[in-house]
Design an enzyme around this catalytic site. Structure first.
Site, PDB file in Angstrom:
ATOM      1  N   ARG A  89       0.963  -1.081   0.254  1.00 16.89           N
ATOM      2  CA  ARG A  89      -0.026  -0.206   0.314  1.00 16.89           C
ATOM      3  C   ARG A  89       0.811   1.202   0.181  1.00 16.89           C
ATOM      4  NH1 ARG A  89      -4.933   1.690   2.479  1.00 16.89           N
ATOM      5  NH2 ARG A  89      -5.133   3.593   1.949  1.00 16.89           N
ATOM      6  N   ARG A  99      -5.974   1.313  -4.529  1.00 17.38           N
ATOM      7  CA  ARG A  99      -5.367   1.367  -3.246  1.00 17.38           C
ATOM      8  C   ARG A  99      -5.285  -0.438  -3.207  1.00 17.38           C
ATOM      9  NH1 ARG A  99      -8.009   3.503   0.351  1.00 17.38           N
ATOM     10  NH2 ARG A  99      -7.289   5.478   0.034  1.00 17.38           N
ATOM     11  N   ASP A 102      -6.824  -1.440   1.696  1.00 13.64           N
ATOM     12  CA  ASP A 102      -7.349  -0.761   2.542  1.00 13.64           C
ATOM     13  C   ASP A 102      -7.905  -1.647   4.077  1.00 13.64           C
ATOM     14  OD1 ASP A 102      -7.990   1.326   3.483  1.00 13.64           O
ATOM     15  OD2 ASP A 102      -9.922   1.399   2.725  1.00 13.64           O
ATOM     16  N   ASP A 104      -9.432  -1.133   7.517  1.00 12.98           N
ATOM     17  CA  ASP A 104     -10.324   0.509   8.594  1.00 12.98           C
ATOM     18  C   ASP A 104     -10.932  -0.156   9.394  1.00 12.98           C
ATOM     19  OD1 ASP A 104      -9.597   2.135   6.098  1.00 12.98           O
ATOM     20  OD2 ASP A 104     -11.496   1.929   5.082  1.00 12.98           O
TER      21      ASP A 104
HETATM   22  N1  PH2 Z   1     -12.574   2.423  -0.444  1.00 12.69           N
HETATM   23  C1  PH2 Z   1     -12.832   4.174  -0.783  1.00 12.69           C
HETATM   24  C2  PH2 Z   1     -13.208   4.897  -1.970  1.00 12.69           C
HETATM   25  N2  PH2 Z   1     -14.212   4.190  -2.330  1.00 12.69           N
HETATM   26  N3  PH2 Z   1     -15.187   2.415  -2.459  1.00 12.69           N
HETATM   27  C3  PH2 Z   1     -15.749   0.774  -2.651  1.00 12.69           C
HETATM   28  N4  PH2 Z   1     -16.224   0.601  -3.053  1.00 12.69           N
HETATM   29  N5  PH2 Z   1     -15.336   0.404  -1.719  1.00 12.69           N
HETATM   30  C4  PH2 Z   1     -14.308   0.791  -0.819  1.00 12.69           C
HETATM   31  O1  PH2 Z   1     -13.628  -0.008  -0.343  1.00 12.69           O
HETATM   32  C5  PH2 Z   1     -14.151   2.421  -1.038  1.00 12.69           C
HETATM   33  C6  PH2 Z   1     -14.549   2.996  -2.134  1.00 12.69           C
HETATM   34  C7  PH2 Z   1     -11.369   4.420  -0.262  1.00 12.69           C
HETATM   35  O2  PH2 Z   1     -10.734   3.704   1.203  1.00 12.69           O
HETATM   36 MG    MG Z   2     -11.759   2.369   3.316  1.00 18.33          MG
HETATM   37 MG    MG Z   3      -8.851   3.156   5.010  1.00 17.60          MG
END
Ligand code: PH2
Ligand code: MG
Ligand code: MG
Length: 168
Positions: A89, A99, A102, A104
Site C-alpha cells: 500500500r 489501493r 485498505d 479500516d
Molecule cells: N474505499 C475507498 C473509496 N471508495 N469504494 C468501494 N466500493 N469500496 C471501498 O472500499 C472504497 C471505495 C477509500 O477507502
Molecule cells: Mg477505506
Molecule cells: Mg483506510
C-alpha cells in the site's frame, strides 16, 4: 490496580482494487488471524462493488472481519497499517484513490474515538453498502454503532445497489 478488561470485539473493513483484489483480501484475512492477542472470530463473504467517491477507478473487493482482541484500538490500528504496508500500500495522499489493500477499523467495542488519524466508528460506515452488508453477515442486527443507533437501522436506509457477493 486496574483489572484486565478482557478482549474487545472489533470489526475491520477490508478493501482492495488493484493487483488481484480478491486474493489480497483473502491474504489480509489470514494475516488478521495471526495478529498478537487477537482471534479472527468471523469473516464475511467477499463482495464486489463500484468505486464509491469522486475518483474513477476499478471496482473494489470488500469484506468485513470480526476480531476479539486484547490490543488497544491504537495498537490495533498500527498493526492494520503495518499489514497495509506489507501488501505494498502506498500512502501518497490520494484519499479516495485506488489501493492494493485498505484495512479500516470500523468499530472497537462500543467505543467512540476521535483522535489524530483514528475515528471510530469509521465515518464511512453508516452510508456504505460495501461495509454494512458484509458487517451484517458477522454481527447481529442489534449491534450498536455509537452515534448511529443499530446496524439494523442503518441497513434499512442503505440500498444494496451495485453490490455483488463474489465468494464465501
Ligand atoms: N474505499 C475507498 C473509496 N471508495 N469504494 C468501494 N466500493 N469500496 C471501498 O472500499 C472504497 C471505495 C477509500 O477507502
Ligand atoms: Mg477505506
Ligand atoms: Mg483506510
Amino acid at each position: 490496580v486496574s483489572q484486565n478488561p478482557g478482549p474487545v470485539v472489533a470489526y475491520v473493513g477490508l478493501g482492495s482494487n488493484l493487483d488481484g483484489p480478491a486474493a489480497r483480501v483473502r491474504a489480509a484475512l489470514a494475516a488478521l488471524a495471526e495478529l498478537p492477542q487477537t482471534t479472527l472470530q468471523a469473516a464475511s463473504a467477499l463482495y464486489a462493488s463500484p468505486p464509491f467517491g469522486p475518483v474513477p477507478q476499478p471496482d473494489f473487493v470488500n469484506a468485513v472481519a470480526q476480531l476479539a482482541t486484547g490490543l488497544s484500538a491504537v495498537d490495533l490500528l498500527h498493526h492494520l497499517r503495518a499489514l497495509e504496508q506489507a501488501q505494498g500500500r502506498m500512502r501518497d495522499g490520494h484519499r479516495w484513490g485506488p489501493r492494493t489493500l485498505d484495512l479500516d477499523l470500523l468499530l472497537y467495542g462500543e467505543a467512540t474515538i476521535a483522535i489524530e488519524g483514528l475515528s471510530v466508528p469509521h465515518p464511512g460506515l453508516p452510508e456504505r453498502n460495501f461495509v454494512l452488508y458484509p458487517l451484517a453477515e458477522v454481527a447481529a442486527l442489534t449491534l450498536a454503532v455509537p452515534g448511529h443507533g443499530t446496524l439494523g437501522a442503518l441497513l434499512a436506509t442503505c440500498a444494496a445497489d451495485g453490490l455483488r457477493k463474489i465468494e464465501g
